[in-house]
Design a protein around this motif. Sequence first.
Motif: not given
Length: 473
Positions: A68-70, A123-124, A198-202, A430-435
């Motif tokens: 997952i690109a970040m 990202e995501g 970690a938050l962006a990953g879910g 939130t946007e990145i985590a959704e992606r």
Amino acid sequence: MSTVLSALNVQETWEDPDLNLTPDDYSLLTDLYQLTMIACYTGEGLDQRQASFELFTRKLPEGFGYLIAMGLAQALEYLEKFRFTEAQLHALQSTGLFTHAPQEFWSLLATGRFTGDVWAVSEGTAIFANQPFLRIEAPLWQAQLIETYLLNTINYQTLIATRAARLRDVAGPKATLLEFGTRRAFSPQASLWAARAALAGGLDATSNVLAALKLGRKPTGTMAHALVMAISALEGSETQAFTAFHRYFPGAPLLIDTYNTIDAARKLSEQVKRGEIELKGVRLDSGDLVSLSQEVRSLLPNIPIFASGDLDEYEIARLQAAGAIIDGYGLGTKLVTGIPVNGVYKLVEIQGKPVMKEATGKVTYPGKKQIFRTLKQGQFIADEIGLITEPIKAESWHYSNVQSIFPSRIPLMRLVMKQGKRLYSTESLTEIAERTAKSVASLPSETRCLNHPVSPTIQISPALQKLTETTRH
């Protein structure tokens, strides 16, 4: 060799040996050879030649079917603020390593800023080996110097985001997943990046107070065994320790395995039945989590059970298969450490001329490239690596929104910085985590599985194949 030895023998020139980073330090947070190469480029009159470098990984970490690109947000922030201070240049000069560097080298560093373009996947986004997920197009000296920092932030955050995505995929959408990795991260800076990724990953929240507040989130956590032991020793019992904690944090989850887990759960059950306490959760940090969680649930049927203690996606899968009754997990050591993402950053074009590396096992594709992803009803069909000049359909770059019943070929890399200026505002977590969630859900089951995952076969476009052969000859 003499340059290396002189670097080892040089005396420290900084009066303050403080190793805490500030944004002003980032320009010097690089490998020595970046600076020596730039001195050479400058002396040869090549420093302003237009160059393109792409960042990718040759292979995925063992056991991973995707990444997952970040880290793009931090990379762009670094590029915007890139500059050398007078004190930094003085420190470089005092090393004696650049005695023969041309004067133009120092002028370049003193006045230089990043003025290039950046292409990147969002990202995501799920990516695979050999796919470029960031490209820098800039004067050669700029594109060269920024390599170390870009790899540092993107490699690490991509690792953490991927592990977070795998954890979420295994635990399921209803489980509460908390990031507890600050004390195991490789540095204070890394702990902030780990929490973000970690938050962006879910994951749902982090215990890192600084990271949470910087990211606009509420920090989360429970307690440590030390509080239970200290108050028990001084005031008489574990129950008194729990009562004291709830006096200041009503209903907060309690850590119940300091002494006897089942006895603690039984006493809490009696208090709950009598209406003496409100309890929002209990945490298990040791022992047989399968049997303990089952017994605790029988005693506290409506109370969420959290588990921690060197957990990862494989252990969560094992616990689920064995019948553990756990509502949430605290993830620390194995989330923020592990096999690294070995991203590399390679020159693919110089002054309009495509270039490639042919070293054994390290061959690269020439030219500025694009990833074309084919989806059908949001599900992954295929990926092709082609040239940026290849025609594409006029589809949205945000591939996760594409829900056509017909296959759609979508370019994943987009221009995010032009002449050193960002083109888009920073996305929310939130946007990145959704992606991330949509991207992972789109992948084939064999790519998402934990045991022996199989990455999709990535196609190379005819145009890129032809360019590769032409460049090789």
